[in-house]
Design an enzyme around this catalytic site. Structure first.
Site, PDB file in Angstrom:
ATOM      1  N   HIS A  72     -11.188  25.817 -24.029  1.00 38.54           N
ATOM      2  CA  HIS A  72     -11.247  27.247 -24.342  1.00 38.54           C
ATOM      3  C   HIS A  72     -12.666  27.746 -24.106  1.00 38.54           C
ATOM      4  O   HIS A  72     -13.628  27.134 -24.547  1.00 38.54           O
ATOM      5  CB  HIS A  72     -10.857  27.492 -25.810  1.00 38.54           C
ATOM      6  CG  HIS A  72      -9.393  27.346 -26.070  1.00 38.54           C
ATOM      7  ND1 HIS A  72      -8.769  27.941 -27.133  1.00 38.54           N
ATOM      8  CD2 HIS A  72      -8.421  26.683 -25.404  1.00 38.54           C
ATOM      9  CE1 HIS A  72      -7.475  27.638 -27.119  1.00 38.54           C
ATOM     10  NE2 HIS A  72      -7.254  26.877 -26.074  1.00 38.54           N
ATOM     11  N   TYR A 201      -8.925  34.994 -34.728  1.00 38.06           N
ATOM     12  CA  TYR A 201      -9.312  35.093 -36.132  1.00 38.06           C
ATOM     13  C   TYR A 201      -9.111  36.542 -36.558  1.00 38.06           C
ATOM     14  O   TYR A 201      -9.855  37.430 -36.119  1.00 38.06           O
ATOM     15  CB  TYR A 201     -10.773  34.689 -36.316  1.00 38.06           C
ATOM     16  CG  TYR A 201     -11.044  33.204 -36.131  1.00 38.06           C
ATOM     17  CD1 TYR A 201     -11.213  32.368 -37.235  1.00 38.06           C
ATOM     18  CD2 TYR A 201     -11.131  32.643 -34.858  1.00 38.06           C
ATOM     19  CE1 TYR A 201     -11.466  31.016 -37.080  1.00 38.06           C
ATOM     20  CE2 TYR A 201     -11.380  31.291 -34.689  1.00 38.06           C
ATOM     21  CZ  TYR A 201     -11.549  30.482 -35.807  1.00 38.06           C
ATOM     22  OH  TYR A 201     -11.788  29.130 -35.647  1.00 38.06           O
ATOM     23  N   PRO A 292     -11.940  25.000 -43.201  1.00 36.77           N
ATOM     24  CA  PRO A 292     -11.589  24.835 -41.786  1.00 36.77           C
ATOM     25  C   PRO A 292     -11.910  26.032 -40.904  1.00 36.77           C
ATOM     26  O   PRO A 292     -11.744  25.938 -39.680  1.00 36.77           O
ATOM     27  CB  PRO A 292     -10.084  24.581 -41.841  1.00 36.77           C
ATOM     28  CG  PRO A 292      -9.625  25.213 -43.111  1.00 36.77           C
ATOM     29  CD  PRO A 292     -10.761  25.047 -44.080  1.00 36.77           C
ATOM     30  N   LYS A 296     -15.165  22.460 -38.219  1.00 34.64           N
ATOM     31  CA  LYS A 296     -16.266  21.503 -38.216  1.00 34.64           C
ATOM     32  C   LYS A 296     -15.927  20.129 -38.797  1.00 34.64           C
ATOM     33  O   LYS A 296     -16.664  19.169 -38.573  1.00 34.64           O
ATOM     34  CB  LYS A 296     -17.457  22.076 -39.016  1.00 34.64           C
ATOM     35  CG  LYS A 296     -18.097  23.262 -38.359  1.00 34.64           C
ATOM     36  CD  LYS A 296     -18.860  22.853 -37.120  1.00 34.64           C
ATOM     37  CE  LYS A 296     -19.259  24.031 -36.261  1.00 34.64           C
ATOM     38  NZ  LYS A 296     -18.628  24.042 -34.961  1.00 34.64           N
ATOM     39  N   TYR A 384     -20.344  27.439 -33.029  1.00 31.50           N
ATOM     40  CA  TYR A 384     -18.915  27.137 -32.894  1.00 31.50           C
ATOM     41  C   TYR A 384     -18.670  26.019 -31.876  1.00 31.50           C
ATOM     42  O   TYR A 384     -17.868  25.106 -32.112  1.00 31.50           O
ATOM     43  CB  TYR A 384     -18.151  28.395 -32.488  1.00 31.50           C
ATOM     44  CG  TYR A 384     -16.662  28.307 -32.709  1.00 31.50           C
ATOM     45  CD1 TYR A 384     -16.088  28.710 -33.927  1.00 31.50           C
ATOM     46  CD2 TYR A 384     -15.802  27.811 -31.730  1.00 31.50           C
ATOM     47  CE1 TYR A 384     -14.719  28.619 -34.137  1.00 31.50           C
ATOM     48  CE2 TYR A 384     -14.448  27.722 -31.940  1.00 31.50           C
ATOM     49  CZ  TYR A 384     -13.910  28.121 -33.143  1.00 31.50           C
ATOM     50  OH  TYR A 384     -12.547  28.011 -33.368  1.00 31.50           O
TER      51      TYR A 384
END
Length: 390
Positions: A72, A201, A292, A296, A384
């Site tokens: 991604h 998100y 979550p 990580k 990220y």
């Protein structure tokens, strides 16, 4: 039995540690209280950071990942009725890869058994002994009820938050940092193709929602719920209604399908210091938990055992204790960076029903700034995709 490193736990941390040690000529025995079938089907994390993928390639564990993993190049923040894409690759030059934790476990078990490694599944009554001396021991019962003892140079506690390794350390020798968030996640695994190529998100007045995936045919979806909620209050119809509501924007609809699995998970941040007690070394979830939201948890475990494998090589092959002495501090620097990032993502995206209107407006302001500022977006993207391993 005699081994150099006794490893408690056959999750990604314990199995990868065994593999890394094997590559350095150090023998180990892995103990696991669940069956092989259970650990290979246990669906957990799905996002691999860029340094995790690179490490798996370097150590010969990425053959299936490179075929089946889904790279991604960005993620989507959905709020104010619109999508705001964080272009991870454009901002950092790196990607994430969606490849389920259970798939990594399958790859590791296959590789370890091919090398004639000792992995003992379905053990019970595991106890650690003499961990402050130079000859620690592990006792356990095998799946047939036969008692065994392992004599080792070192014990690695990779058995997760609810395992026996961390409780083997006296409370007086640990400093515990524990933060419980005022919400939980209801997660569902759905037999339906993802409705978007990247993770979404979503910030909604009803609460947070996350759109993820495990394969091109299986979607992973999450809803923010009250920690006191229960699964029996969430029918399939109610789950889909709430998911469609929270993800709703013009031109978008989730692909619905049979719900294969559902799980209610509390949200917490947890760290113990130090991650070493004598000849017992804690790694992964046995030492730290992150919510979550920042993706990580598994990646921190991978970093822990990479650092630990190098330290144990120096100790057991060269008699040099410098790296084991610095193991805890080295890992905790990355742990606390991940804790801060996960806290940032969690508090920014979730709706806290105990917060006042002022705090809600601050969260929205942070979202708008993150989506509109290249500096803020780059900071999110850098964290990220994962900071480089040492």
């Amino acid at each position: 039995m005699r081994t150099q490193v006794a490893i408690v736990g056959a999750g990604p941390a314990g199995l990868l540690l065994s593999h890394l040690l094997w590559m350095e000529g150090i023998d180990s025995i892995v103990l696991e209280n669940r069956s092989r079938d259970y650990v290979e089907k246990r669906v957990r994390a799905g996002v691999c950071e860029d340094p995790t993928v690179k490490l798996l390639r370097e150590v010969g564990l990425a053959e299936r990942l490179d075929v089946e993993g889904m790279p991604h190049r960005g993620i989507v923040l959905r709020f104010d009725g619109e999508d705001h894409r964080i272009a991870l690759t454009d901002l950092t030059g790196r990607t994430i890869t969606v490849y389920g934790q259970q798939e990594i476990v399958k790859d590791l078990i296959a590789a370890r058994l091919k090398a004639d490694a000792q992995i003992h599944f379905e053990v019970s009554d595991v106890e650690l002994h003499d961990v402050t001396g130079d000859k620690p021991r592990v006792t356990y019962m095998d799946s047939d009820g036969v008692a065994h003892e392992i004599q080792a140079d070192v014990i690695a506690g990779c058995d997760g938050f609810h395992g026996i390794s961390r409780p083997s350390v006296p409370d007086s020798d640990l400093t515990v940092y524990d933060h419980v968030y005022p919400f939980a996640w209801l997660g569902v695994l759905v037999e339906a193709p993802p409705a978007n190529d990247e993770l979404i998100y979503a910030n909604h007045e009803n609460g947070f929602a996350l759109h993820s995936m495990r394969t091109p045919e299986v979607t992973r979806l999450y809803l923010q719920v009250d920690p006191a909620d229960s699964l029996d209050r969430w029918s399939d119809a109610r789950i889909w209604d709430e998911l469609q509501t929270r993800f709703a924007i013009d031109g978008f609809a989730l692909h619905e399908g049979p719900i294969l699995e559902r799980l209610l998970s509390p949200m917490r941040s947890f760290v113990v210091e130090p991650m070493r007690y004598g000849r017992l070394f804690l790694a992964g979830d046995s030492a730290h938990i992150v919510p979550p939201t920042g993706a990580k948890g598994m990646n921190l475990a991978v970093h822990d055992v990479l650092v630990l494998s190098r330290a144990l090589k120096a100790l057991l092959s060269e008699g040099n204790s410098d790296l084991v002495d610095s193991y805890s501090d080295t890992c905790l620097r990355r742990v606390w960076r991940a804790e801060q990032f996960s806290y940032f993502m969690t508090t920014m995206l979730h709706r806290d029903n105990h917060a006042d209107a002022f705090q809600h407006r601050l969260r929205l302001a942070q979202l708008r700034y993150t989506a509109s500022s290249s500096a803020a977006a780059t900071s999110l993207a850098e964290n990220y995709v994962g900071l480089p391993f040492p």
